[in-house]
Design a protein around this motif. Structure first.
Motif, PDB file in Angstrom:
ATOM      1  N   GLN A  16      44.962  42.772  37.423  1.00 57.41           N
ATOM      2  CA  GLN A  16      45.841  41.944  38.276  1.00 57.41           C
ATOM      3  C   GLN A  16      45.253  41.803  39.680  1.00 57.41           C
ATOM      4  O   GLN A  16      45.289  40.742  40.281  1.00 57.41           O
ATOM      5  CB  GLN A  16      47.232  42.570  38.367  1.00 57.41           C
ATOM      6  CG  GLN A  16      48.061  42.357  37.112  1.00 57.41           C
ATOM      7  CD  GLN A  16      49.331  43.198  37.111  1.00 57.41           C
ATOM      8  OE1 GLN A  16      49.765  43.714  38.137  1.00 57.41           O
ATOM      9  NE2 GLN A  16      49.929  43.335  35.939  1.00 57.41           N
ATOM     10  N   LYS A  17      44.712  42.881  40.186  1.00 60.68           N
ATOM     11  CA  LYS A  17      44.120  42.844  41.537  1.00 60.68           C
ATOM     12  C   LYS A  17      42.892  41.917  41.553  1.00 60.68           C
ATOM     13  O   LYS A  17      42.738  41.087  42.453  1.00 60.68           O
ATOM     14  CB  LYS A  17      43.733  44.271  41.954  1.00 60.68           C
ATOM     15  CG  LYS A  17      43.080  44.378  43.299  1.00 60.68           C
ATOM     16  CD  LYS A  17      44.046  44.060  44.427  1.00 60.68           C
ATOM     17  CE  LYS A  17      43.329  44.021  45.757  1.00 60.68           C
ATOM     18  NZ  LYS A  17      44.173  43.515  46.849  1.00 60.68           N
ATOM     19  N   GLN A  41      42.254  39.433  39.721  1.00 63.20           N
ATOM     20  CA  GLN A  41      42.662  38.023  39.578  1.00 63.20           C
ATOM     21  C   GLN A  41      43.060  37.393  40.918  1.00 63.20           C
ATOM     22  O   GLN A  41      43.106  36.177  41.046  1.00 63.20           O
ATOM     23  CB  GLN A  41      43.814  37.906  38.571  1.00 63.20           C
ATOM     24  CG  GLN A  41      43.302  38.021  37.135  1.00 63.20           C
ATOM     25  CD  GLN A  41      44.409  38.271  36.125  1.00 63.20           C
ATOM     26  OE1 GLN A  41      45.532  38.635  36.496  1.00 63.20           O
ATOM     27  NE2 GLN A  41      44.105  38.094  34.852  1.00 63.20           N
ATOM     28  N   THR A  42      43.346  38.215  41.920  1.00 60.02           N
ATOM     29  CA  THR A  42      43.716  37.658  43.239  1.00 60.02           C
ATOM     30  C   THR A  42      42.480  37.386  44.107  1.00 60.02           C
ATOM     31  O   THR A  42      42.609  36.864  45.206  1.00 60.02           O
ATOM     32  CB  THR A  42      44.628  38.636  44.022  1.00 60.02           C
ATOM     33  OG1 THR A  42      43.848  39.804  44.351  1.00 60.02           O
ATOM     34  CG2 THR A  42      45.856  39.029  43.223  1.00 60.02           C
ATOM     35  N   SER A  78      39.190  35.563  45.232  1.00 60.43           N
ATOM     36  CA  SER A  78      38.519  34.276  45.014  1.00 60.43           C
ATOM     37  C   SER A  78      36.994  34.421  44.953  1.00 60.43           C
ATOM     38  O   SER A  78      36.311  33.526  44.474  1.00 60.43           O
ATOM     39  CB  SER A  78      38.902  33.302  46.133  1.00 60.43           C
ATOM     40  OG  SER A  78      38.550  33.882  47.361  1.00 60.43           O
TER      41      SER A  78
END
Ligand SMILES: Cc1cc2nc3c(=O)[nH]c(=O)nc-3n(C[C@H](O)[C@H](O)[C@H](O)COP(=O)(O)OP(=O)(O)OC[C@H]3O[C@@H](n4cnc5c(N)ncnc54)[C@H](O)[C@@H]3O)c2cc1C
Length: 483
Positions: free
Chosen positions: A139-140, A142-143, A145
């Protein structure tokens, strides 16, 4: 798709993901993994992650001492000190990502005990700690860029260039070559070189084999850890681990006569370090003439057992055993690799700008035998060490990317069936818990033959071939170290 990156990370387990998270925000990172992200050893971790964090009755010195005892005092004290002193930072970071460690009724952390630990210092999420950590790391990532993640993207080739490295990546749609200035290998363990292992099917030692072929030093590959309590379902190649934490919560080991026997081998009984317990089981099997061993926790409150080990309870029930009512069959099997690609305190290998972290790396923290629950911690701590070092060196790297050529051979043939099975059989019979000296030499000679066959013949480049070559290389290095 972009082909050039500052860093390519091979592996999407705890080490690869945490390495990506800790790279500087202006660092363009490609992270590849050969299956889906959740298919890795990290996601299988049950017991937890060791560390001294917010624990007045514990200390970094005690954690170090316990690790040294388990490792036979062969640990590297400097890397061990980094491991234990950074633990609090990594545990706090995991909490900040939302990792849900179990709590006591008063809101404190429920720290469990495992073999070789003198204090309750294992942070855990029921008996599925690894999956909880990997989910939160994904999840981390995926944040971010600056990080591109490719699943089902396998490294099938790797070459050093004048500007860094070129990596040949195989995806469903075909091959591509990506280039970078820095590489982080986080490809995990080697379990699949054995007939029976707790490791997931990705654990074929690819990163170690590619590092070896590129001239990196590999150290102590013969330091293989055999876990004493894998669920003994003779058919399964991937054995269900019955976590050490089950013994930490009071389970007994029983022989074929359903008698406790550890008192004959070690004063620490069921909570002796893993190598000691595994060896005791093999010696007891020789004494009794039987391979039947059991783990017994049914003397404990059934509700406690079900709540504390829900995954183990369910999985064992599926196999026809109720751990709250009867002893369950267990036997040692391959579990972990202490050796690996030699790295310095910044996780850099002997090849400049090539880094390694997690189970494929040899930091020296574990010595001869890993203390339970130290490996998730090692994966995080030393992946971050790599990221910090890369961040420091990045500004001084010249721009531009060379691209190596990966020749494609015409008329390649498919890999013959049976070579992987033969490698596994050789390793299982010659270099299990107590090595069989008579079988080692013949095994090594045959492994040499298999390896040169794989290297010299024109086989189709696919996952099967790359993994077979990795397994042969791993078996070759292990046996070469011990004969
Ligand atoms: C059943 C089990 C229980 C465990 N329990 C614990 C525990 O409780 N506590 C603890 O500390 N440790 C535990 N361990 C050990 C620990 O989980 C591992 O040592 C650690 O998670 C390894 O992390 P890693 O990131 O190095 O490798 P992994 O998590 O295995 O990740 C390897 C990655 O590399 C990728 N990869 C491999 N080859 C290639 C290739 N050629 N191309 C592209 N990608 C590739 C894979 O796809 C995967 O994404 C356990 C291990 C097992 C098997």
């Amino acid at each position: 798709m972009e082909n050039n990156y500052d860093v390519i990370i091979v592996g999407g387990g705890a080490a690869g993901l945490y390495g990506a998270i800790n790279m500087p925000a202006d660092c363009r990172v490609l992270l590849i993994c050969k299956q889906e992200l959740m298919l890795c050893n990290s996601a299988l971790a049950q017991g937890g992650i060791a560390g001294v964090y917010d624990s007045p009755e514990d200390s970094v010195e005690l954690h170090e001492h316990d690790t040294m005892i388990a490792g036979g005092f062969k640990n590297n004290p400097e890397s061990l000190h980094i491991l234990t002193t950074h633990a609090a930072h990594e545990i706090e970071t995991l909490l900040s990502y939302g990792v849900d460690f179990d709590r006591t009724p008063d809101g404190g952390f429920h720290r469990t005990l495992e073999g070789g630990h003198s204090r309750h210092r294992i942070f855990h999420h029921k008996d599925t700690t690894g999956a909880e950590i990997v989910e939160k790391l994904i999840q981390k990532v995926q944040t971010l860029s600056n990080v591109t993640v490719l699943e089902y993207a396998m490294m099938t080739g790797m070459q050093k260039t004048n500007t860094g490295f070129s990596v040949q990546v195989m995806q469903k749609q075909g091959f591509m070559v990506c280039n970078c200035h820095f590489m982080l290998l986080a490809t995990g363990g080697i379990g699949r070189v054995y007939g029976f292992t707790t490791n997931s099917k990705i654990a074929t030692g690819d990163g170690i084999a590619f590092a070896y072929e590129n001239g990196a030093e590999i150290r102590n590959l013969h330091l293989v850890q055999f876990h004493p309590t894998a669920f003994n379902n003779n058919q399964a190649r991937e054995c269900l681990l019955i976590s050490e934490a089950v013994r930490g919560e009071g389970a007994y080991l029983l022989n074929c006569r359903k008698e406790r026997f550890m008192q004959r081998y070690d004063d620490r009984l069921e909570l002796a370090p893993r190598d000691v317990v595994s060896r005791s089981i093999i010696l007891e099997s020789r004494a009794t003439g039987s391979d039947q061993f059991y783990l017994d926790i049914f003397h404990k409150d059934p509700e406690f057992v079900k709540n504390r080990f829900p995954m183990i309870y369910e999985k064992v029930l599926e196999q026809g055993y109720d751990i709250t009512k009867e002893p369950i069959p267990i036997f040692p099997c391959q579990h972990y690799l202490m050796g690996g690609i030699q790295v310095n305190l910044h996780s850099e290998t002997t090849v400049p700008r090539l880094y390694a972290a997690g189970e494929c790396a040899h930091t020296g923290v574990h010595g001869n035998n890993r203390l339970a629950s130290n490996s998730l911690l090692e994966a995080l701590v030393f992946a971050r060490q790599a990221a910090l070092d890369i961040a420091e060196k990045m500004p001084s790297v010249q721009s531009g990317y060379d691209e190596a050529v990966f020749p494609a051979a015409a008329d390649a043939k498919p890999l013959p069936v049976g070579l992987r099975t033969e490698i596994r059989q050789i390793m299982q019979s010659s270099f299990f818990v107590i090595p069989d000296q008579e079988k080692l030499l013949a095994g090594f000679e045959r492994i040499q033959e298999i390896r040169s066959q794989l290297v010299s013949q024109n086989y189709q480049l696919d996952a099967n071939y790359v993994e077979a070559k990795s397994l042969a290389t791993i078996a070759y290095i292990i046996l070469k170290e011990v004969i």
